[in-house]
Design a protein around this motif. Sequence first.
Motif, short mmCIF file in Angstrom:
data_model
loop_
_atom_site.label_atom_id
_atom_site.label_comp_id
_atom_site.label_asym_id
_atom_site.label_seq_id
_atom_site.Cartn_x
_atom_site.Cartn_y
_atom_site.Cartn_z
N GLN A 443 0.83 -1.20 0.00
CA GLN A 443 0.00 0.00 0.00
C GLN A 443 0.86 1.25 0.00
O GLN A 443 0.55 2.25 -0.66
CB GLN A 443 -0.93 0.00 1.21
N GLU A 472 -1.32 -3.27 -7.17
CA GLU A 472 -2.68 -3.46 -6.66
C GLU A 472 -3.11 -4.91 -6.80
O GLU A 472 -3.81 -5.45 -5.93
CB GLU A 472 -3.65 -2.54 -7.41
N LEU A 475 -1.41 -6.73 -3.99
CA LEU A 475 -2.05 -6.38 -2.73
C LEU A 475 -3.36 -7.11 -2.58
O LEU A 475 -3.70 -7.62 -1.49
CB LEU A 475 -2.27 -4.87 -2.65
#
Length: 487
Positions: A443, A472, A475
């Motif tokens: 992040q 992303e 994540l």
Amino acid sequence: MLKVNNKQNEAYDIEKLLADKMDSLSGSADCFDKITERAFPQSDLDFSESGFTVTGLENVTAKSRRKKIIRWTAAAAAVIVGIAVIPKTGILGLLGSNINRSGRNIYESAVQGIISTVSDDEGFTSMDIPLDVYSKYDVLVTPGISCPFEYSGRTDAMVRLYIRTIDGIKTNEMYAVEYSGEYTEAGFIAAAAASAEFSASDITEARQKFANSDLSYSDTAVDNAIKNNFSDDGNGILWLSGNAVSLASFSQVSLIKTEDGIQPEVCDVIYYHNGAKSSDEYFYDINISGGADEVQTEDEQNSIWQYSVYFNGRNAAPEHSQSAFTRTKLFDEEHEVNNDFPGYAYVMPLSDNNEGYGDEIKLSFIVDNYVFRGVFSTIRTPFSAEYSDLRLYFSPYFLSDFTSSESSVLNVKTSGGDLLLTAAFNDISFSREYLFIIAEELQRQIDNMNSIEVYENDPSFQSKDMEIARLEEKLDSVNKMIDRMTD
């Protein structure tokens, strides 16, 4: 004057003394049954000696003195073989005393009972393992149960284990035979049997108990023990109290019969040794849930065996532990850990393999397909395929390149060099503590990329979007892993 040949007279006296001694032992002649059977089999074994053909113990020459010498030589050979075959008997004590008939009867009954039980019942699984290996790595053969036989140095001694299984689940009804050469009764050395015995009604009850069991198969106990005792040293090495370790765990589901009845149980084992190289000094702990009380002491580990007896009636159990494993406290225990680098990672190399059981396997890390970081863990694996959930642990910080390089891999190989597993990032499991750290780091990288101002006509505009999308995606994968562990 007649001169006496003293040497000839001495030889006669010695031979006479030996003959008288052997005659006096005729009442205990049964102690030589097994010895002579090993030394001089009943089958015809012809060989040539000084031009004469000898079959068994008989020399075809008519010279009676030569027949007498061969007969006593055979008896002496039987004594020598007995010294090699019977550990701890003390041959002089054996010659000077009668065989313990009650122990001998126990052995004979045990052998016949084992043979008839395992022959008439298809519910047993068996395995053969060298005695020196079993006595040394007992925790990896029968967790929580010590080897029933002492290792006396015989390199050819083997153990055949018979374990009752119910619908593929192991029980504590066990039998063991120590033998040499072929697995025939003539080659048996000792026999052992556990105290538990499952009747037909017991088997039915065990199936019902397991079907209605509320055992928890979660890894909470193991995870907590690893988290509370092991951490990173700050340099990518998993350690315990300041020592780098090679660490593993596995579990076994069993059906146990005790005086209190039949219960299913889960036995969790954590074991390790110091350093990355091979070691003959392991440490371990066992956690048992859902069934019988936890095994605490060496005496209790041995107490499962109702008897362990040599064929001559002597006790065959080891006087002292010969195991390479020393019990230590890990479950419900907390050692000093490095809170700056919490968590762990692990792989399960045997889950999809039929190889590697009972072998020594090594972990190494390769960065970007060409930089070899060396072996950082070496572990002996369990000897049974029932332990396919074997986990090999290591520091996740050692693998920090996984977050940026898709071409970095973890290799798991046997000591012989056979490749069991090549693991990329998605093939490795991480503790929740480490996954939270990874999620926070990903992040942070995404936020940094978003803070960079790039004009649409800038050549790096497209690459920025691609990099943010990649971060992303990773994540999202990490968050899904956390969600699965939370559920």
